[in-house]
Design a protein around this motif. Sequence first.
Motif, short mmCIF file in Angstrom:
data_model
loop_
_atom_site.label_atom_id
_atom_site.label_comp_id
_atom_site.label_asym_id
_atom_site.label_seq_id
_atom_site.Cartn_x
_atom_site.Cartn_y
_atom_site.Cartn_z
N LEU A 21 48.74 -9.57 -3.36
CA LEU A 21 48.72 -8.35 -2.55
C LEU A 21 48.19 -7.17 -3.37
O LEU A 21 47.44 -6.34 -2.86
N ALA A 22 48.58 -7.12 -4.64
CA ALA A 22 48.07 -6.06 -5.51
C ALA A 22 46.56 -6.14 -5.64
O ALA A 22 45.86 -5.12 -5.64
N ALA A 23 46.05 -7.37 -5.72
CA ALA A 23 44.60 -7.55 -5.79
C ALA A 23 43.93 -7.00 -4.53
O ALA A 23 42.84 -6.43 -4.59
N LEU A 24 44.59 -7.17 -3.38
CA LEU A 24 44.04 -6.63 -2.13
C LEU A 24 44.00 -5.10 -2.16
O LEU A 24 43.06 -4.49 -1.64
N VAL B 156 41.00 -4.32 -4.01
CA VAL B 156 39.81 -4.53 -3.18
C VAL B 156 39.58 -3.32 -2.28
O VAL B 156 38.45 -2.85 -2.13
N PHE B 157 40.67 -2.82 -1.70
CA PHE B 157 40.56 -1.64 -0.83
C PHE B 157 39.99 -0.45 -1.60
O PHE B 157 39.06 0.22 -1.13
N ASN B 158 40.54 -0.19 -2.79
CA ASN B 158 40.03 0.92 -3.61
C ASN B 158 38.57 0.71 -3.97
O ASN B 158 37.75 1.64 -3.90
N GLY B 159 38.24 -0.51 -4.37
CA GLY B 159 36.87 -0.81 -4.77
C GLY B 159 35.88 -0.66 -3.63
O GLY B 159 34.78 -0.13 -3.82
N THR C 206 49.32 7.63 -2.12
CA THR C 206 50.23 8.19 -1.13
C THR C 206 50.68 7.14 -0.12
O THR C 206 51.87 7.03 0.21
N SER C 207 49.74 6.33 0.36
CA SER C 207 50.05 5.32 1.37
C SER C 207 50.96 4.23 0.82
O SER C 207 51.95 3.84 1.46
N LEU C 208 50.65 3.74 -0.38
CA LEU C 208 51.45 2.65 -0.95
C LEU C 208 52.85 3.12 -1.32
O LEU C 208 53.82 2.36 -1.20
N ARG C 209 52.97 4.37 -1.76
CA ARG C 209 54.31 4.88 -2.04
C ARG C 209 55.12 4.94 -0.75
O ARG C 209 56.32 4.65 -0.73
N GLY C 210 54.45 5.31 0.35
CA GLY C 210 55.13 5.31 1.64
C GLY C 210 55.55 3.92 2.06
O GLY C 210 56.66 3.73 2.59
N VAL C 211 54.70 2.92 1.79
CA VAL C 211 55.04 1.52 2.11
C VAL C 211 56.28 1.09 1.32
O VAL C 211 57.17 0.42 1.87
N SER D 90 42.56 -3.40 -12.34
CA SER D 90 43.51 -2.31 -12.47
C SER D 90 44.73 -2.53 -11.58
O SER D 90 45.88 -2.33 -12.01
N ALA D 91 44.49 -2.94 -10.35
CA ALA D 91 45.59 -3.13 -9.41
C ALA D 91 46.48 -4.31 -9.80
O ALA D 91 47.71 -4.23 -9.72
N VAL D 92 45.87 -5.40 -10.23
CA VAL D 92 46.66 -6.58 -10.61
C VAL D 92 47.52 -6.28 -11.84
O VAL D 92 48.71 -6.65 -11.89
N LEU D 93 46.95 -5.58 -12.82
CA LEU D 93 47.74 -5.23 -14.00
C LEU D 93 48.84 -4.23 -13.64
O LEU D 93 49.93 -4.26 -14.22
N SER D 94 48.59 -3.38 -12.67
CA SER D 94 49.63 -2.46 -12.20
C SER D 94 50.74 -3.26 -11.51
O SER D 94 51.93 -2.92 -11.63
#
Length: 264
Positions: A45-48, A51-54, A73-78, A161-165
């Motif tokens: 899911l982090a990889a997705l 992908v969205f950012n990219g 902002t959106s992910l913090r809301g999720v 970046s997202a996967v490592l996060s």
Amino acid sequence: MTFVLLTGGIDLSVGAVAGVTAVLAATFMVNGMPVAAACILVLLLAALYGVFNGVCVALVGVPPFIATLGSMTSLRGVAYLVSGGSPVYGFPDSVKKFAQGSVAGIPYMVILMFLIFVAGAFILFKTRLGRYIYGVGGNEEASRLSGVHVTKVKLTVYIISAVLSGIAGLVLMSRTNSGQPSAGNGYEMNAITAVVLGGVSMNGGKGNIWLVIVGALIMGTLTTGMVMNNINDYVQQVISGLVLVAAVAFDIFSQRIKEKNVEV
């Protein structure tokens, strides 16, 4: 963050990705999903998210700052929606053992960090992708004319970046023994500061990942020192912000000096 900055971009969503990963992994485990399966799923899911950012940055053309700020902002809301605003407890005890375990006195978390840095150095210095990352950051148009698939390179760095996060989120979950919706809050600033202190240019194309370790150690030492000296949290935020500004200003100043020396 190093990979993203080397391409001339920025990723403000890293802290939010860590937070939502911790909450989702904890929720999946509490609902009976095996630990390994939950970890793999949340990293996918982090990889997705990456992908969205990219896609927003490389294909749509949204400025990296805006695209990743929106994601943050959106992910913090999720994270808060999934957890209901409360920490998620009750997953297997084996999860917290990672944060407490060690090999020959070296904590698992330190070993994981070292392995990630080694993998990052290998990619940047020994692979075609690494050369393309530096090339895109140094001169995107020249790289495109040379046959480099710039869109694919940018997409790749945001996924990394997202996967490592996401991995950072799992580590935070292990350390706190809970899925905190606020986990990773403000970490994007610490990550950017550490990378810039390590000599990576905000304009992209220049930097050494081994020096980023130094930047990370400086930030870790600064943060730990302020906590040990009981410095107020608000004062810590002020100091961290000033350190980031000073690091970027020093980078710009250094670039100007180099440019003048070249002209002379």
